[in-house]
Structure formats: structure tokens, C-alpha cells
Design a protein around this motif. Sequence first.
Motif, PDB file in Angstrom:
ATOM      1  N   TRP A   1       0.937  -1.099  -0.074  1.00  0.00           N
ATOM      2  CA  TRP A   1      -0.067   0.008  -0.072  1.00  0.00           C
ATOM      3  C   TRP A   1       0.818   1.342   0.021  1.00  0.00           C
ATOM      4  CZ3 TRP A   1      -4.632   0.122  -1.601  1.00  0.00           C
ATOM      5  CH2 TRP A   1      -5.493  -0.818  -1.565  1.00  0.00           C
ATOM      6  N   ALA A   2       2.001   1.328   0.754  1.00  0.00           N
ATOM      7  CA  ALA A   2       2.780   2.484   0.901  1.00  0.00           C
ATOM      8  C   ALA A   2       3.363   2.725  -0.543  1.00  0.00           C
ATOM      9  CB  ALA A   2       3.731   2.209   1.795  1.00  0.00           C
ATOM     10  N   HIS A   3       3.799   1.716  -1.371  1.00  0.00           N
ATOM     11  CA  HIS A   3       4.219   2.010  -3.005  1.00  0.00           C
ATOM     12  C   HIS A   3       3.160   2.536  -3.808  1.00  0.00           C
ATOM     13  CE1 HIS A   3       6.679   1.646  -6.176  1.00  0.00           C
ATOM     14  NE2 HIS A   3       5.813   0.686  -6.745  1.00  0.00           N
ATOM     15  N   ILE A   4       2.026   1.870  -3.443  1.00  0.00           N
ATOM     16  CA  ILE A   4       1.063   2.449  -4.305  1.00  0.00           C
ATOM     17  C   ILE A   4       0.659   3.490  -3.929  1.00  0.00           C
ATOM     18  CG2 ILE A   4      -1.688   2.037  -4.808  1.00  0.00           C
ATOM     19  CD1 ILE A   4      -1.190  -0.953  -4.359  1.00  0.00           C
ATOM     20  N   TRP A   5       0.576   4.039  -2.867  1.00  0.00           N
ATOM     21  CA  TRP A   5       0.048   5.230  -2.501  1.00  0.00           C
ATOM     22  C   TRP A   5       1.305   6.577  -3.000  1.00  0.00           C
ATOM     23  CZ3 TRP A   5      -4.258   7.217  -0.851  1.00  0.00           C
ATOM     24  CH2 TRP A   5      -4.209   8.657  -0.479  1.00  0.00           C
ATOM     25  N   ASP A   6       2.449   5.935  -3.002  1.00  0.00           N
ATOM     26  CA  ASP A   6       3.438   6.920  -3.456  1.00  0.00           C
ATOM     27  C   ASP A   6       3.302   7.319  -5.147  1.00  0.00           C
ATOM     28  OD1 ASP A   6       4.717   7.425  -0.931  1.00  0.00           O
ATOM     29  OD2 ASP A   6       6.171   5.606  -1.022  1.00  0.00           O
TER      30      ASP A   6
ATOM     31  N   LEU B   1       0.208   7.500  -6.709  1.00  0.00           N
ATOM     32  CA  LEU B   1      -0.704   8.177  -7.000  1.00  0.00           C
ATOM     33  C   LEU B   1      -0.514   9.574  -7.420  1.00  0.00           C
ATOM     34  CD1 LEU B   1      -3.551   6.482  -4.678  1.00  0.00           C
ATOM     35  CD2 LEU B   1      -2.997   6.112  -6.990  1.00  0.00           C
ATOM     36  N   ASP B   2      -0.585   9.850  -8.528  1.00  0.00           N
ATOM     37  CA  ASP B   2      -0.361  11.355  -8.987  1.00  0.00           C
ATOM     38  C   ASP B   2      -1.227  11.797 -10.031  1.00  0.00           C
ATOM     39  OD1 ASP B   2       0.396   9.589 -11.068  1.00  0.00           O
ATOM     40  OD2 ASP B   2       2.698  10.451 -11.312  1.00  0.00           O
TER      41      ASP B   2
ATOM     42  N   TYR C   1      -2.958   9.366 -12.321  1.00  0.00           N
ATOM     43  CA  TYR C   1      -4.046   8.495 -11.693  1.00  0.00           C
ATOM     44  C   TYR C   1      -5.284   9.509 -11.932  1.00  0.00           C
ATOM     45  CZ  TYR C   1      -7.205   6.192  -8.379  1.00  0.00           C
ATOM     46  OH  TYR C   1      -8.037   5.821  -7.720  1.00  0.00           O
TER      47      TYR C   1
END
Length: 142
Positions: free
Chosen positions: A91-96, A98-99, A102
Motif C-alpha cells: 500500500w505504501a508503494h501504491i500510495w506513493d 498516485l499522482d 491517476y
Amino acid sequence: MKNYKRGLQAGAFVIVATGTLKTYDPPFNRPNWVFWRAVAKACLVYCVGLVFLVFQEHNDARQLMKHLYPELGQPITKDMHTYDDNCELEWAHIWDNLDHYYAAHLINWFLAALIVRDPYILHFWSIYDEIIGNHPPSIDHE
């Protein structure tokens, strides 16, 4: 650039093929129909440019794009963010990651949903759009 003649021929073909179509009234008439015809012709110029670019060799097309965007062609440094830095599904990598891309995809999907109004066609189009976006077509003439 070996293929510029084929690119120009294909671009001319697109212009001639578009010229054979019957012109309808534009879908919008505000602020003025002349404005919307100018927008349509600008879209035609963009389309012809893309057709010309598709007929070029990979390196030649990259060199042409450097004329529009001089920052292209620079080597990637460790400071630059790339999406393949860490491929672990966390989740941390996915959240990083999101820009604005997305957000653009999400807005595109909602606008397409307003136009299409069919979930099956909409999901097919979304998958098709991702396939086309991740694997651009190229024509190699050798």
C-alpha cells in the motif's frame, strides 16, 4: 530520416480522405461555428502529425520529439521518479505512485461513463485504452 516521404504520403492521404467526408454542422454552435471548425481543423493537423510520426524510424521519431520538448533525451538519474523503482505490491508503494496520471485516468473514466453508459463497453474500452497506452504501435519499413 528515410521514411519522411512515406510519412508525408500517409499524411496527405489522411487529408484527402477527410476531405471526401461530408461536412456536417458542428455539434456546438456557441461561441461561433467558425471557432468549432477551426478546432476541427486543428485536430486534423494534430492527426496528420501523428500519422507522420508513426511512419518514422524509432530514433528519428525520438529526435523529432526533442525539437518539441528539449528536456527529452536526458539520461535518467537516481533523483528522477520512475514507476519501476519498487515493484512490490504494498500500500505504501501504491500510495506513493498516485499522482496526476491517476487523476487523469479517473476523470477520463468518469467522462467516458457519461458518454458510453454501458458498463461492458466501458470496461472493454478502459482495458483497450491501457493496452494502447502501454504498447504504442509502430510501423517499421525496412
